[in-house]
Design a protein around this motif. Structure first.
Motif, PDB file in Angstrom:
ATOM      1  N   GLU A   1       0.862  -1.183   0.000  1.00 28.49           N
ATOM      2  CA  GLU A   1       0.000   0.000   0.000  1.00 28.49           C
ATOM      3  C   GLU A   1       0.897   1.231   0.000  1.00 28.49           C
ATOM      4  N   HIS A   2       0.700   2.098  -0.991  1.00 28.36           N
ATOM      5  CA  HIS A   2       1.452   3.337  -1.115  1.00 28.36           C
ATOM      6  C   HIS A   2       0.460   4.494  -0.991  1.00 28.36           C
ATOM      7  N   ASP A   3       0.563   5.282   0.062  1.00 31.04           N
ATOM      8  CA  ASP A   3      -0.339   6.405   0.291  1.00 31.04           C
ATOM      9  C   ASP A   3       0.442   7.710   0.283  1.00 31.04           C
ATOM     10  N   ALA A   4      -0.070   8.693  -0.463  1.00 30.86           N
ATOM     11  CA  ALA A   4       0.615   9.983  -0.577  1.00 30.86           C
ATOM     12  C   ALA A   4      -0.316  11.124  -0.200  1.00 30.86           C
ATOM     13  N   LEU A   5       0.249  12.117   0.471  1.00 27.38           N
ATOM     14  CA  LEU A   5      -0.433  13.366   0.765  1.00 27.38           C
ATOM     15  C   LEU A   5       0.289  14.462  -0.010  1.00 27.38           C
ATOM     16  N   VAL A   6      -0.434  15.124  -0.914  1.00 28.00           N
ATOM     17  CA  VAL A   6       0.153  16.114  -1.809  1.00 28.00           C
ATOM     18  C   VAL A   6      -0.149  17.510  -1.270  1.00 28.00           C
ATOM     19  N   GLY A   7       0.903  18.273  -0.982  1.00 26.77           N
ATOM     20  CA  GLY A   7       0.754  19.589  -0.387  1.00 26.77           C
ATOM     21  C   GLY A   7       0.271  20.648  -1.357  1.00 26.77           C
ATOM     22  N   ARG A   8       0.046  21.843  -0.829  1.00 23.86           N
ATOM     23  CA  ARG A   8      -0.404  22.970  -1.634  1.00 23.86           C
ATOM     24  C   ARG A   8       0.612  23.251  -2.752  1.00 23.86           C
ATOM     25  N   ASP A   9       0.095  23.333  -3.982  1.00 26.21           N
ATOM     26  CA  ASP A   9       0.912  23.644  -5.154  1.00 26.21           C
ATOM     27  C   ASP A   9       2.089  22.675  -5.326  1.00 26.21           C
ATOM     28  N   ALA A  10       1.971  21.480  -4.800  1.00 28.54           N
ATOM     29  CA  ALA A  10       3.028  20.466  -4.935  1.00 28.54           C
ATOM     30  C   ALA A  10       2.771  19.606  -6.171  1.00 28.54           C
ATOM     31  N   ARG A  11       3.842  18.951  -6.635  1.00 30.30           N
ATOM     32  CA  ARG A  11       3.760  18.058  -7.788  1.00 30.30           C
ATOM     33  C   ARG A  11       4.266  16.680  -7.365  1.00 30.30           C
ATOM     34  N   TYR A  12       3.413  15.678  -7.536  1.00 30.98           N
ATOM     35  CA  TYR A  12       3.754  14.313  -7.115  1.00 30.98           C
ATOM     36  C   TYR A  12       3.532  13.360  -8.280  1.00 30.98           C
ATOM     37  N   ARG A  13       4.556  12.516  -8.529  1.00 37.26           N
ATOM     38  CA  ARG A  13       4.427  11.465  -9.534  1.00 37.26           C
ATOM     39  C   ARG A  13       4.761  10.126  -8.903  1.00 37.26           C
ATOM     40  N   HIS A  14       3.911   9.132  -9.168  1.00 35.02           N
ATOM     41  CA  HIS A  14       4.145   7.771  -8.707  1.00 35.02           C
ATOM     42  C   HIS A  14       4.175   6.879  -9.936  1.00 35.02           C
ATOM     43  N   ILE A  15       5.280   6.156 -10.111  1.00 32.35           N
ATOM     44  CA  ILE A  15       5.471   5.305 -11.285  1.00 32.35           C
ATOM     45  C   ILE A  15       5.667   3.871 -10.811  1.00 32.35           C
ATOM     46  N   ALA A  16       4.777   2.969 -11.242  1.00 29.70           N
ATOM     47  CA  ALA A  16       4.861   1.558 -10.864  1.00 29.70           C
ATOM     48  C   ALA A  16       5.241   0.733 -12.087  1.00 29.70           C
ATOM     49  N   VAL A  17       6.328  -0.013 -11.971  1.00 25.46           N
ATOM     50  CA  VAL A  17       6.789  -0.899 -13.041  1.00 25.46           C
ATOM     51  C   VAL A  17       6.821  -2.315 -12.462  1.00 25.46           C
ATOM     52  N   THR A  18       5.928  -3.173 -12.936  1.00 27.63           N
ATOM     53  CA  THR A  18       5.796  -4.518 -12.375  1.00 27.63           C
ATOM     54  C   THR A  18       6.004  -5.550 -13.468  1.00 27.63           C
ATOM     55  N   LEU A  19       7.113  -6.289 -13.348  1.00 31.53           N
ATOM     56  CA  LEU A  19       7.494  -7.262 -14.363  1.00 31.53           C
ATOM     57  C   LEU A  19       7.710  -8.653 -13.782  1.00 31.53           C
TER      58      LEU A  19
END
Length: 406
Positions: A202-220
């Motif tokens: 489980e990956h949980d993110a809280l994105v702040g004011r005017d923040a930029r968040y990228r989550h990249i999942a590569v499953t092989l």
């Protein structure tokens, strides 16, 4: 609660557009009403009849539902990079537990059985020139590992964090991500496990004011990999992008779920996952949930899933869900499709003198091209395309040997 409210306001911008094969889903209960708790007693062992487990082979995951401590030397963890700070956080020690509250049995076990979570901090105003790399190497398919990682990007920082899994183990893991105001954080998680590995995350993110968040999942790799990637916002102006690439072979079950909780105004989210499957028992699942709360005016969101089935017997399930509680939004939509390998494209290339193996590689590379461009991280893209080529080469070699024997 219905998926779309009767009075949409800016209704034309909020229609569920695109080639969504499943249409708008009206859930039995709001996604916001799903149980979340640090108490193991709140989550029984899944039977597979529960909505959130109905696609998952829960019988094969029984080792991960047991309350078992981490085995000695189950995994080795190596952290490298420059410009970051590291330490540990005990239960109840902030920011641990401020973003991630477990939403299933695997996550609550990962939390309760990890006395000291690893803590990676990107200092305020820092811009890291090189990635922070966290390498997790499993030492045996019968060994249990529980893990909790907290990644904290303080205000106006910029960093790339790569979390890579290799080897084999039975893993329950949480990743808790705090993206401070004005920060720019990319988190990449790579699953290149051996075929007998089991991995619940489980990956949980809280994105702040005017923040930029990228989550990249590569499953092989991995026998079963099931990953929940969730986002909510700490203030207006936040941007969240979730990208995923997966390639399943025979015997593999690769499952990705995302939940974007639009709980603040004027935020954006984009979810794009693409996968390929080959082998009679290859199985993939993607479930994308988006909740637009009444207070989330002015937001824009879109989710997309595409699946390419390369051989008979493989199966892909794709389920997009939208809940909209306000019509005062810029836009909301989704698209989902699953299709077979295009033999006409293959014939076209072969007719121009390109060998079949190379033609298949070109078609699959073309399928992944747009999401690879979106990823845009050389440290991720180059190994990813090499791994996909290896998957296709192994299949071609197997097909060739079978043909020779025949």
């Amino acid at each position: 609660m219905t998926a779309v409210t009767p009075e949409m306001g800016k209704a034309d911008k909020a229609t569920l557009s695109g080639d969504h094969s499943h249409g708008a889903t009206i859930p039995d209960q709001s996604r916001a009403e799903r149980r979340k708790s640090f108490d193991l007693g709140a989550f029984g062992v899944p039977s597979g009849r529960e909505e959130e487990w109905r696609f998952t082979p829960v019988d094969r995951l029984s080792p991960l539902f047991a309350e078992k401590q981490t085995d000695p030397e189950a995994v080795t963890v190596t952290v490298t990079g420059e410009g970051f700070e590291s330490g540990t956080l005990a239960e109840g020690e902030a920011p641990r537990g401020t973003v991630l509250v477990p939403s299933d049995r695997g996550s609550v076990l990962a939390s309760s059985l990890t006395p000291n979570a690893d803590h990676v901090v990107i200092p305020a105003e820092a811009e890291l020139a090189t990635p922070v790399r966290i390498a997790v190497d499993g030492k045996g398919g019968d060994k249990r590992a529980n893990a909790h990682l907290v990644i904290e990007a303080k205000q106006h920082s910029k960093a790339l964090v790569i979390l890579e899994h290799t080897g084999s183990a039975q893993v329950t893991a949480n990743v808790e991500i705090v993206t401070g105001d004005g920060a720019d954080l990319t988190v990449v998680t790579v699953q290149r496990w051996e075929d007998d590995a089991l991995h619940l995350a489980e990956h949980d993110a809280l994105v702040g004011r005017d923040a930029r968040y990228r989550h990249i999942a590569v499953t092989l790799g991995g026998g079963i990999v099931r990953m929940n990637s969730n986002v909510r916002y700490a203030g207006p102006g936040g941007e969240a992008t979730l990208l995923g690439v997966y390639f399943a072979d025979s015997g593999q079950h690769l499952e990705h779920r995302s939940f974007i909780d639009h709980n603040a105004p004027n935020c954006t989210s984009l979810v794009t996952y693409k996968g390929a499957l080959q082998g009679e028992t290859a199985r993939t699942v993607w479930v994308g949930d988006v909740l637009i709360r009444a207070e989330a005016e002015g937001i824009e969101t879109y989710e997309l899933n595409r699946n390419l089935v390369l051989t008979d017997g493989a199966r892909a399930d794709s389920v997009p869900n939208l809940e909209i509680e306000t019509g005062e939004i810029e836009g909301a939509g989704h698209a989902s499709s699953t299709g077979r390998f295009d033999d006409e494209q293959l014939f076209y290339l072969q007719a121009r003198g390109i060998p079949e193996d190379e033609a298949r590689r070109l078609v699959v590379r073309g399928f992944f091209a747009d999401i690879v461009n979106k990823i845009g991280v050389a440290e991720v893209v180059e190994p990813l395309m090499e791994a996909i080529d290896e998957e296709l080469a192994a299949t071609a070699k197997l097909a060739g040997s079978t043909g020779a024997e025949a």
